[in-house]
Design a protein around this motif. Structure first.
Motif, PDB file in Angstrom:
ATOM      1  N   ALA A 180      48.998  35.155 -13.296  1.00 45.01           N
ATOM      2  CA  ALA A 180      48.341  35.595 -14.520  1.00 45.01           C
ATOM      3  C   ALA A 180      49.272  35.425 -15.717  1.00 45.01           C
ATOM      4  CB  ALA A 180      47.916  37.056 -14.388  1.00 45.01           C
ATOM      5  N   VAL A 181      48.687  35.247 -16.881  1.00 45.10           N
ATOM      6  CA  VAL A 181      49.456  35.011 -18.096  1.00 45.10           C
ATOM      7  C   VAL A 181      49.328  36.191 -19.049  1.00 45.10           C
ATOM      8  CG1 VAL A 181      49.723  33.554 -20.142  1.00 45.10           C
ATOM      9  CG2 VAL A 181      49.171  32.512 -17.935  1.00 45.10           C
ATOM     10  N   THR A 182      50.477  36.734 -19.452  1.00 49.88           N
ATOM     11  CA  THR A 182      50.569  37.707 -20.531  1.00 49.88           C
ATOM     12  C   THR A 182      51.824  37.357 -21.322  1.00 49.88           C
ATOM     13  OG1 THR A 182      51.937  39.287 -19.293  1.00 49.88           O
ATOM     14  CG2 THR A 182      49.533  39.536 -19.106  1.00 49.88           C
ATOM     15  N   VAL A 183      51.917  37.822 -22.549  1.00 51.52           N
ATOM     16  CA  VAL A 183      53.141  37.583 -23.320  1.00 51.52           C
ATOM     17  C   VAL A 183      54.323  38.247 -22.630  1.00 51.52           C
ATOM     18  CG1 VAL A 183      54.307  37.976 -25.515  1.00 51.52           C
ATOM     19  CG2 VAL A 183      51.916  37.246 -25.490  1.00 51.52           C
ATOM     20  N   PHE A 242      44.504  27.449 -34.150  1.00 50.19           N
ATOM     21  CA  PHE A 242      43.079  27.191 -34.356  1.00 50.19           C
ATOM     22  C   PHE A 242      42.327  27.099 -33.021  1.00 50.19           C
ATOM     23  CE2 PHE A 242      39.497  24.213 -34.712  1.00 50.19           C
ATOM     24  CZ  PHE A 242      38.723  24.883 -35.648  1.00 50.19           C
ATOM     25  N   TRP A 243      42.780  26.205 -32.113  1.00 51.38           N
ATOM     26  CA  TRP A 243      42.066  26.053 -30.850  1.00 51.38           C
ATOM     27  C   TRP A 243      42.204  27.295 -29.983  1.00 51.38           C
ATOM     28  CZ3 TRP A 243      43.135  23.581 -25.607  1.00 51.38           C
ATOM     29  CH2 TRP A 243      41.930  23.280 -24.953  1.00 51.38           C
ATOM     30  N   SER A 244      43.379  27.911 -29.994  1.00 49.92           N
ATOM     31  CA  SER A 244      43.573  29.135 -29.217  1.00 49.92           C
ATOM     32  C   SER A 244      42.617  30.231 -29.677  1.00 49.92           C
ATOM     33  CB  SER A 244      45.016  29.631 -29.352  1.00 49.92           C
ATOM     34  OG  SER A 244      45.911  28.765 -28.704  1.00 49.92           O
ATOM     35  N   ARG A 245      42.400  30.363 -30.982  1.00 50.03           N
ATOM     36  CA  ARG A 245      41.473  31.370 -31.491  1.00 50.03           C
ATOM     37  C   ARG A 245      40.057  31.081 -31.023  1.00 50.03           C
ATOM     38  NH1 ARG A 245      42.982  31.274 -37.668  1.00 50.03           N
ATOM     39  NH2 ARG A 245      41.005  30.223 -37.576  1.00 50.03           N
ATOM     40  N   VAL A 267      48.274  34.893 -26.804  1.00 52.19           N
ATOM     41  CA  VAL A 267      48.988  34.508 -28.018  1.00 52.19           C
ATOM     42  C   VAL A 267      48.224  34.942 -29.269  1.00 52.19           C
ATOM     43  CG1 VAL A 267      49.662  32.497 -29.384  1.00 52.19           C
ATOM     44  CG2 VAL A 267      50.344  32.667 -26.992  1.00 52.19           C
ATOM     45  N   VAL A 268      46.910  34.842 -29.231  1.00 52.54           N
ATOM     46  CA  VAL A 268      46.121  35.305 -30.378  1.00 52.54           C
ATOM     47  C   VAL A 268      46.316  36.804 -30.592  1.00 52.54           C
ATOM     48  CG1 VAL A 268      43.761  35.714 -31.176  1.00 52.54           C
ATOM     49  CG2 VAL A 268      44.426  33.460 -30.327  1.00 52.54           C
ATOM     50  N   GLU A 269      46.298  37.558 -29.522  1.00 56.51           N
ATOM     51  CA  GLU A 269      46.515  39.000 -29.650  1.00 56.51           C
ATOM     52  C   GLU A 269      47.895  39.306 -30.223  1.00 56.51           C
ATOM     53  OE1 GLU A 269      46.421  43.104 -26.949  1.00 56.51           O
ATOM     54  OE2 GLU A 269      46.171  41.154 -25.983  1.00 56.51           O
TER      55      GLU A 269
END
Length: 245
Positions: A45-48, A107-110, A169-171
């Motif tokens: 899983a991915v988290t910052v 942009f794409w991540s959002r 990353v957006v968060e």
């Protein structure tokens, strides 16, 4: 002056490890960890927090207490800045390679972060299956070599890793604390800026970061995917900027 060990932190797509780039930086030790969800760690899983922990584990394992220079591409800069903020004694310098300063750089991540799971999966899997379109989106002529490199990069992570990375990353970058973190790192660490000549104008670098950066360089005839498009030239620009700051 010899270069410190260099740790390359990949962005939304890995692996950000090219022997041609590393050769331009010899004899400096260069490495690029597979962050969680990528390469050997696919499926995690991915988290910052998790990516910063993976980065820290890599630095500890390879370099112990020796400070390193982080070279971070795109969203990888989010993890690099967090690591540098939390462990400043471990970071001799940081190069942000068109890294995210704000949501304007995501942009794409959002777009992905706002999608439901099924919609995101369809969007990302379509993207991962088309190396030529991946290159064309960055203005790159899809030669045979570059299509092979793009296919390898797109195969380095499953669709869910891309989606989870975008959401994380957006968060993080939307947080009111994010700019304060960046300012702290710039205030105590040698931070340099590197961009591709075609994509530099679209990079949302705030004025204060331009003023406080220790170095600012452009990779000629390259876009956001400069490490894939011009690996040798990218390495030479890195070497020059790191030896002059």
């Amino acid at each position: 002056m010899p270069l410190s060990p260099l740790v390359f932190v990949h962005g939304l797509f890995g692996p950000f490890a090219d022997a041609r780039t590393f050769a331009e930086l010899a004899p400096a030790h260069c490495s690029a960890p597979d962050l969680r969800g990528y390469g050997a760690a696919a499926g995690e899983a991915v988290t910052v927090d998790g990516q910063v922990e993976a980065l820290r584990d890599h630095v500890d394992r390879l370099h112990g207490e020796t400070p390193v220079v982080l070279v971070a591409h795109s969203i990888g800069a989010v993890y690099a800045f967090r690591f540098a903020d939390e462990s400043p004694e471990r970071v001799a310098g940081l190069v942000t390679v068109e890294g995210n300063f704000s949501l304007a750089d995501a942009f794409w991540s959002r777009s992905l972060a706002a999608m439901a799971e099924a919609e995101a999966r369809a969007e990302i899997e379509t993207h991962l299956a088309d190396p030529a379109a991946f290159l064309a989106s960055d203005g790159i002529e899809p030669s045979e070599r570059l299509q092979e490199a793009a296919a390898s990069a797109l195969a380095f992570q499953p669709w869910r890793t891309v989606w989870e990375s975008a959401r994380a990353v957006v968060e993080e970058t939307a947080s009111p604390q994010y700019e304060a973190r960046l300012r702290r790192v710039f205030g105590r660490t040698a931070v340099s800026l590197v961009a591709g000549s075609r994509s530099a104008a679209g990079w949302d670098v705030p004025g204060w970061a331009r003023r406080e950066a220790r170095g600012d360089a452009i990779v000629p005839e390259a876009g956001h995917l400069m490490m894939l498009e011009r690996p040798e030239r990218f390495g030479r620009v890195l070497r020059e900027i790191l030896l002059t700051v």
